[in-house]
Enzyme design. Structure first.
Site, mmCIF file in Angstrom:
data_model
loop_
_atom_site.group_PDB
_atom_site.id
_atom_site.type_symbol
_atom_site.label_atom_id
_atom_site.label_comp_id
_atom_site.label_asym_id
_atom_site.label_seq_id
_atom_site.Cartn_x
_atom_site.Cartn_y
_atom_site.Cartn_z
ATOM 1 N N HIS A 298 0.145 -2.281 -10.066
ATOM 2 C CA HIS A 298 0.396 -3.686 -9.796
ATOM 3 C C HIS A 298 1.441 -4.237 -10.752
ATOM 4 O O HIS A 298 1.576 -3.779 -11.878
ATOM 5 C CB HIS A 298 -0.914 -4.484 -9.866
ATOM 6 C CG HIS A 298 -1.798 -4.201 -8.689
ATOM 7 N ND1 HIS A 298 -3.156 -4.111 -8.768
ATOM 8 C CD2 HIS A 298 -1.470 -3.973 -7.391
ATOM 9 C CE1 HIS A 298 -3.649 -3.847 -7.565
ATOM 10 N NE2 HIS A 298 -2.637 -3.741 -6.713
ATOM 11 N N CYS A 299 2.188 -5.232 -10.276
ATOM 12 C CA CYS A 299 3.320 -5.792 -11.018
ATOM 13 C C CYS A 299 2.979 -7.231 -11.426
ATOM 14 O O CYS A 299 2.437 -7.989 -10.620
ATOM 15 C CB CYS A 299 4.552 -5.761 -10.119
ATOM 16 S SG CYS A 299 6.021 -6.482 -10.871
ATOM 17 N N GLU B 157 0.829 -1.213 0.000
ATOM 18 C CA GLU B 157 0.000 0.000 0.000
ATOM 19 C C GLU B 157 0.864 1.263 0.000
ATOM 20 O O GLU B 157 0.503 2.251 -0.644
ATOM 21 C CB GLU B 157 -0.983 0.004 1.180
ATOM 22 C CG GLU B 157 -2.007 -1.139 1.164
ATOM 23 C CD GLU B 157 -2.820 -1.252 -0.125
ATOM 24 O OE1 GLU B 157 -2.972 -0.262 -0.857
ATOM 25 O OE2 GLU B 157 -3.310 -2.371 -0.414
ATOM 26 N N CYS C 122 10.267 -2.446 -9.997
ATOM 27 C CA CYS C 122 9.453 -1.621 -9.097
ATOM 28 C C CYS C 122 10.340 -0.818 -8.136
ATOM 29 O O CYS C 122 10.033 0.335 -7.825
ATOM 30 C CB CYS C 122 8.471 -2.486 -8.315
ATOM 31 S SG CYS C 122 7.142 -3.148 -9.345
#
Ligand SMILES: [Zn+2]
Ligand SMILES: [Zn+2]
Length: 180
Positions: A141-142, A132, A169
């Site tokens: 999202h990955c 979060e 990321c």
């Protein structure tokens, strides 16, 4: 410097059992000081008696009162959260308000009828918290199932991923935070 600290605001209880390790993990990933506040009462207006759940997005506004300049604020709630179109949510976040909330309700083994396990609970809570906070920094999202930014549809997804960002990321996180 755009970011100053991560403020953790527990609701209804102080989560003292996970406070120290969670602080350390968040600090080592985000390189920001963690300010752990005294517990705050649950906002009764967020409660939906028909569902016996609290509206997750309500907390994104509720937490603004805890937010100073350069802060990211993470709320931790021991009860179940929902969003209008979803049965439940593990957490919610906004990159605009830089506030986020997670629920520990479904992170306990006991919720799934299994014996409680401290390290499992701590790891799951860390994963949801890092996920979060990642959203507050603008990450989506990955596709990598081991990356903390992978979407968790169920506790199995949460257990499969680590509490670290994948290299792609983490580059975005470091750029956003100004970490070299
Ligand atoms: Zn997410
Ligand atoms: Zn990733």
């Amino acid at each position: 410097m755009r970011y100053k600290s991560i403020v953790v605001q527990p609701y209804d209880k102080d989560f003292s059992e996970i406070k120290l390790p969670l602080r350390e993990r968040l600090e080592s990933i985000f390189y920001l000081p963690i300010v752990w506040k005294m517990p705050k009462k649950m906002p009764t207006s967020a409660y939906n008696p028909e569902r016996n759940q609290f509206l997750g997005s309500y907390f994104l506004r509720d937490l603004l009162s805890e937010k100073g300049t350069g802060d990211i604020v993470l709320g931790i709630v021991p009860y179940d959260l929902y969003e209008p179109d979803l049965n439940f949510v593990f957490g919610v976040a906004s990159p605009y308000t830089k506030t986020a909330v997670i629920s520990t309700y479904r992170l306990h083994n006991s919720f799934y009828g299994l014996p409680e396990e401290y390290s499992v609970f701590l790891d799951r809570t860390t994963k949801e918290a890092v996920h979060e906070i990642g959203h507050t920094l603008g990450l989506g999202h990955c596709p990598n199932p081991e990356c903390v930014m992978h979407f968790s549809n169920s506790i199995y997804d949460t257990d499969r991923k680590s509490y670290y960002f994948c290299p792609v990321c983490y580059e975005k996180v470091k750029r956003e935070l100004g970490i070299k």
